[in-house]
Design an enzyme around this catalytic site. Structure first.
Site, PDB file in Angstrom:
ATOM      1  N   GLY A   1       0.847  -1.193   0.000  1.00 41.38           N
ATOM      2  CA  GLY A   1       0.000   0.000   0.000  1.00 41.38           C
ATOM      3  C   GLY A   1       0.882   1.243   0.000  1.00 41.38           C
ATOM      4  O   GLY A   1       2.086   1.194  -0.306  1.00 41.38           O
TER       5      GLY A   1
ATOM      6  N   GLU B   1     -13.642  16.955   6.509  1.00 38.49           N
ATOM      7  CA  GLU B   1     -14.152  15.709   7.101  1.00 38.49           C
ATOM      8  C   GLU B   1     -14.332  15.905   8.598  1.00 38.49           C
ATOM      9  O   GLU B   1     -13.887  16.912   9.169  1.00 38.49           O
ATOM     10  CB  GLU B   1     -13.199  14.537   6.802  1.00 38.49           C
ATOM     11  CG  GLU B   1     -13.223  14.143   5.323  1.00 38.49           C
ATOM     12  CD  GLU B   1     -12.325  12.978   4.967  1.00 38.49           C
ATOM     13  OE1 GLU B   1     -11.657  12.428   5.852  1.00 38.49           O
ATOM     14  OE2 GLU B   1     -12.291  12.621   3.782  1.00 38.49           O
TER      15      GLU B   1
ATOM     16  N   HIS C   1     -16.150   2.990  10.900  1.00 45.85           N
ATOM     17  CA  HIS C   1     -16.547   4.115  10.048  1.00 45.85           C
ATOM     18  C   HIS C   1     -18.065   4.205  10.093  1.00 45.85           C
ATOM     19  O   HIS C   1     -18.754   3.192   9.927  1.00 45.85           O
ATOM     20  CB  HIS C   1     -16.061   3.891   8.611  1.00 45.85           C
ATOM     21  CG  HIS C   1     -16.097   5.142   7.788  1.00 45.85           C
ATOM     22  ND1 HIS C   1     -17.271   5.745   7.410  1.00 45.85           N
ATOM     23  CD2 HIS C   1     -15.102   5.915   7.287  1.00 45.85           C
ATOM     24  CE1 HIS C   1     -16.990   6.835   6.703  1.00 45.85           C
ATOM     25  NE2 HIS C   1     -15.676   6.956   6.618  1.00 45.85           N
TER      26      HIS C   1
ATOM     27  N   ARG D   1     -15.565  10.493  14.509  1.00 48.71           N
ATOM     28  CA  ARG D   1     -16.183   9.230  14.102  1.00 48.71           C
ATOM     29  C   ARG D   1     -16.706   8.387  15.246  1.00 48.71           C
ATOM     30  O   ARG D   1     -17.713   7.708  15.101  1.00 48.71           O
ATOM     31  CB  ARG D   1     -15.154   8.393  13.349  1.00 48.71           C
ATOM     32  CG  ARG D   1     -15.017   8.875  11.975  1.00 48.71           C
ATOM     33  CD  ARG D   1     -14.211   7.943  11.166  1.00 48.71           C
ATOM     34  NE  ARG D   1     -13.935   8.669   9.943  1.00 48.71           N
ATOM     35  CZ  ARG D   1     -13.004   8.360   9.082  1.00 48.71           C
ATOM     36  NH1 ARG D   1     -12.255   7.305   9.301  1.00 48.71           N
ATOM     37  NH2 ARG D   1     -12.841   9.062   8.005  1.00 48.71           N
TER      38      ARG D   1
ATOM     39  N   HIS E   1     -13.227  -0.228  10.295  1.00 49.52           N
ATOM     40  CA  HIS E   1     -12.572   0.516   9.227  1.00 49.52           C
ATOM     41  C   HIS E   1     -11.066   0.639   9.435  1.00 49.52           C
ATOM     42  O   HIS E   1     -10.304   0.520   8.486  1.00 49.52           O
ATOM     43  CB  HIS E   1     -13.200   1.912   9.200  1.00 49.52           C
ATOM     44  CG  HIS E   1     -12.696   2.823   8.132  1.00 49.52           C
ATOM     45  ND1 HIS E   1     -12.796   2.518   6.793  1.00 49.52           N
ATOM     46  CD2 HIS E   1     -12.100   4.052   8.190  1.00 49.52           C
ATOM     47  CE1 HIS E   1     -12.298   3.521   6.080  1.00 49.52           C
ATOM     48  NE2 HIS E   1     -11.847   4.449   6.905  1.00 49.52           N
TER      49      HIS E   1
ATOM     50  N   ARG F   1      -8.643   7.833  15.652  1.00 49.30           N
ATOM     51  CA  ARG F   1      -7.947   8.498  14.535  1.00 49.30           C
ATOM     52  C   ARG F   1      -8.801   9.602  13.924  1.00 49.30           C
ATOM     53  O   ARG F   1      -9.993   9.408  13.649  1.00 49.30           O
ATOM     54  CB  ARG F   1      -7.632   7.460  13.462  1.00 49.30           C
ATOM     55  CG  ARG F   1      -6.952   8.017  12.241  1.00 49.30           C
ATOM     56  CD  ARG F   1      -6.742   6.920  11.232  1.00 49.30           C
ATOM     57  NE  ARG F   1      -8.014   6.439  10.739  1.00 49.30           N
ATOM     58  CZ  ARG F   1      -8.534   6.757   9.560  1.00 49.30           C
ATOM     59  NH1 ARG F   1      -7.885   7.578   8.750  1.00 49.30           N
ATOM     60  NH2 ARG F   1      -9.685   6.260   9.181  1.00 49.30           N
TER      61      ARG F   1
HETATM   62  C1  SIN Z   1     -13.412   8.449   4.188  1.00 46.91           C
HETATM   63  O1  SIN Z   1     -13.305   8.798   3.025  1.00 46.91           O
HETATM   64  O2  SIN Z   1     -14.402   8.662   4.868  1.00 46.91           O
HETATM   65  C2  SIN Z   1     -12.295   7.680   4.795  1.00 46.91           C
HETATM   66  C3  SIN Z   1     -11.217   8.583   5.173  1.00 46.91           C
HETATM   67  C4  SIN Z   1     -10.450   7.979   6.302  1.00 46.91           C
HETATM   68  O3  SIN Z   1     -10.789   6.893   6.771  1.00 46.91           O
HETATM   69  O4  SIN Z   1      -9.516   8.629   6.753  1.00 46.91           O
END
Ligand code: SIN
Length: 541
Positions: A13, A115, A236, A281, A342, A377
Site C-alpha cells: 500500500g 471531514e 466508520h 467518528r 474501518h 484516529r
Molecule cells: C473516508 O473517506 O471517509 C475515509 C477517510 C479515512 O478513513 O480517513
C-alpha cells in the site's frame, strides 16, 4: 531457496511502496504483496490526505484537531512531526505525478475537502478515489525501479531471526509462500519493514478488502514485538448497506459537503451535537448504533439529495457510479448506511523512526502504533501518517543497512517451523468457517459497544476456536487461507485482551460496565508484551 535484499518490505500500500521507492536509492529492495500489487486498503481509500495547505489553516489547528480526536492518548511529538511533514509529503506526491483535484479558479492549488473532527478544510484528494490514484502512481514507479523486485501473490508466513555479533537476536527477513506455485522461500534482508495494513476482516462488517487479515501484526507478535492500543478499532459511520455489496465505503467527505445522517423517519440523527454530522467518528458511529437499537432498523440513511446533481456526480464519481450500478441514484435518494470496522488505531509499538521493539524490524502504516491516533484516529490522518513514517523509516533504515553485515543466512536453512504447507484436507473447510464465527462474535461482543461480560464471552469462544486451529496446524498440511485464519485468531485475541484491560470508556473503546473516562488510572497506552515469542532461527545452525 534464499533470496537476499538490503530491505524487505512486506505489503504494497502507500506505506510499503513509498518506503520502497526511497530505500531503492540506497540498496536492493524486495516487496512482498500477498495478492496483486494494487490490491490494498490504500486502493480503497476515498477521502484523502489531511495536510495544512489552506490560506486560513495553521499547523497548530491540525495538531489541536488530532489531539482532540485522540482522547488524551496521542503522543504529542508524533502528532507534531507528522502534521509538520504533511505539506512536504503532498508536494513529493505531486512531484511523482499524482493528479490531486485542483481548485477551479486556481488550478495550481489543491481543492481542499472537509471531514469530521477537522476545524478547517484540509483534505487533499483526487475526487473520491484518492487512494486508488496514489496507489497507481506509486505502483508504476516501483515496477519501473531497477533496485526493486516485486513478488506479488507471495504470502509472508513468519519472520526470520538470527543472532548478530553481540549475540542479540535480530529480524532478518521472512519466510514467504508463493500462493501460485506453493514454493516457500526465505526472503533474507538486513532490515524488514512490515507495511501490511490493518485487520478489518476480524469483524463481520468492514470497509476493508479481503486481504486485511492482520498478518503483519500477528507475525510481529509471534516474533516477540510489543503491541499497543489494539482495543481502539475505528468503526466508520457510513458503509453502504446493500445485499450485493458489503464493504463499500461512503466517504466522510459526503458529510463534509453537506450530507446529513437521518433515521428512517427522516429525523437528523446528529442534530443535538455541536459539530453535527461532522463530529468525530467515535461519536457519530455510537449515535448511529444507538439509533439502530432504538428503532430496530437495519440501517440509517445519508442524504445528499439537496445538493445539485451535477455537483454530486462530479465530486463523488466513484460513489455515484457504484451506487447507480446497484440501482440507487444518490442524487435522488438517501443512501442506506451502517457503521463498519474501518481502521486499527493500535498496532505494533514503534518509535518515531518506525522501529518496533525487535531489532531489525520496522512497522509503518496501519500495522504500527506510532501514537498519532491515540484513542481515535482523525479522518484522513492515516495516509498522511503512512507517508511520513515511510519517509522517516527510510532514513533510519538506510543508516542501519550501511552499518551491518547481516544476515548471514546460508543454504540449507531450517524450513518454516510454523506448520506443514501443502494440500489442506477437506476438514480445513471447518477451520475456514471458524473465521466467520470469529468475525460474528467479534462484531457482537467486541464491537462499537462492549462490556466486561461481552468481552468474557468473546474470550471463551475464541479460546475454543484458537485451540482447534492450533491442533489443525499440528496435525495436517495447511495452505495460505489457513495461515490467514490463524492470523485473524491472533489479532482477535490481542484485541479482546487489550479491551479487557481498559476498564473505562475512551475514544473508540466504549464499555457499558465502565461508561466513564478514568484519567487517573487509564490515561496511558495498553501495551502487551509477548513473553513466549516463537523464535524461528534463520541459520541452519
Ligand atoms: C473516508 O473517506 O471517509 C475515509 C477517510 C479515512 O478513513 O480517513
Amino acid at each position: 531457496m534464499i533470496r537476499k535484499f538490503d530491505y524487505l518490505v512486506i505489503g504494497s500500500g502507500i506505506a510499503g511502496l513509498s518506503f520502497a521507492l526511497k530505500a531503492a536509492k540506497t540498496g536492493q529492495v524486495g516487496i512482498l504483496a500477498k495478492r496483486a500489487l494494487t490490491d490494498t486498503n490504500t486502493n480503497l481509500a476515498q477521502g484523502g490526505i489531511a495536510a495544512v495547505m489552506g490560506q486560513d489553516d495553521l499547523l497548530e489547528y491540525h495538531i489541536q484537531d488530532t489531539l482532540a480526536s485522540g482522547g488524551g492518548l496521542c503522543r504529542p511529538e508524533t502528532v507534531q512531526a507528522v502534521v509538520e511533514a504533511g505539506p512536504r509529503m503532498i508536494q513529493e506526491l505531486q512531484g511523482l505525478g499524482v493528479p490531486f483535484s485542483a481548485q477551479v479558479d486556481h488550478p495550481d492549488q489543491p481543492e481542499l475537502g472537509r471531514e469530521g473532527g477537522h476545524s478547517h478544510r484540509r483534505i487533499i484528494h483526487a475526487k473520491d478515489m484518492t487512494g486508488q490514484t496514489v496507489q497507481k502512481v506509486l505502483a508504476e514507479k516501483a515496477l519501473a525501479e531497477p533496485n526493486i523486485q516485486v513478488f506479488d501473490h507471495y504470502l509472508a508466513l513468519d519472520l526470520l531471526q538470527e543472532k548478530d555479533a553481540d549475540n542479540i537476536l535480530r529480524v532478518t527477513g521472512a519466510w514467504a509462500l508463493s500462493v501460485n506455485s506453493g514454493e516457500v522461500c526465505a526472503m533474507s534482508a538486513k532490515v524488514t519493514i512490515l507495511a501490511t495494513g490493518g485487520s478489518g476482516k476480524v469483524y463481520l462488517y468492514t470497509t476493508n478488502p479481503d486481504g486485511a487479515s492482520g498478518d503483519g501484526l500477528a507475525m510481529g507478535w509471534r516474533a516477540g514485538a510489543d503491541v499497543a492500543n489494539l482495543e481502539f478499532v475505528q468503526f466508520h459511520p457510513t458503509c453502504l448497506f446493500h445485499p450485493q455489496l458489503h464493504n463499500f465505503l461512503i466517504s466522510e467527505a459526503v458529510r463534509g459537503e453537506g450530507g446529513r445522517l437521518i433515521n428512517n423517519e427522516g429525523v437528523p440523527i446528529m442534530r443535538d451535537h455541536p459539530q453535527g454530522d461532522l463530529a468525530c467518528r467515535d461519536v457519530v458511529a455510537l449515535a448511529i448504533d444507538s439509533e439502530m437499537k432504538r428503532s430496530g432498523a437495519d440501517n440509517v440513511f445519508l442524504d445528499i439529495t439537496h445538493k445539485p446533481a451535477d455537483f454530486i456526480r462530479d465530486r463523488f464519481p466513484k460513489i455515484y457510479s457504484t451506487c447507480l450500478g446497484l440501482g440507487l441514484d444518490i442524487t435522488k435518494h438517501p443512501i442506506p448506511v451502517v457503521p463498519a470496522a474501518h481502521y486499527q488505531c493500535g498496532g505494533l509499538l514503534v518509535n518515531l523512526d518506525g522501529q518496533t521493539t525487535r531489532p531489525g524490524l520496522y512497522a509503518i502504516g496501519e500495522v504500527a502504533a506510532t501514537g498519532l491516533h491515540g484513542a481515535n484516529r482523525l479522518a484522513s490522518n492515516s495516509l498522511l501518517e503512512a507517508l511520513v513514517m515511510a519517509d522517516r523509516a527510510a532514513t533510519k533504515a538506510k543508516e542501519e543497512v550501511s552499518a551491518i553485515d547481516y544476515p548471514k543466512l546460508t543454504e540449507p536453512y531450517s524450513p518454516w517451523p510454523g506448520g506443514r504447507l501443502g494440500q489442506a484436507p477437506a476438514e480445513a473447510v471447518l477451520i475456514t468457517q471458524s473465521w466467520d464465527e470469529i468475525r460474528r462474535f467479534m462484531w457482537n461482543y467486541v464491537g462499537i459497544v462492549r462490556s466486561d461480560q461481552r468481552l468474557l464471552m468473546a474470550a471463551k469462544r475464541l479460546a475454543l476456536v484458537k485451540s482447534e486451529i492450533d491442533d489443525f496446524f499440528q496435525n495436517f498440511e495447511v495452505d495460505a487461507d489457513l495461515v490467514e485464519v490463524r492470523n485473524i485468531a491472533v489479532v482477535a485475541d490481542l484485541i479482546i485482551r487489550s479491551a479487557t484491560l481498559r476498564k473505562e470508556s475512551r475514544g473508540l473503546h466504549y464499555s457499558l460496565t465502565w461508561p466513564k473516562q478514568d484519567d487517573v488510572h487509564f490515561k496511558s497506552d495498553t501495551v502487551l508484551s509477548n513473553s513466549e515469542p516463537l523464535l524461528f532461527p534463520g541459520l541452519n545452525a
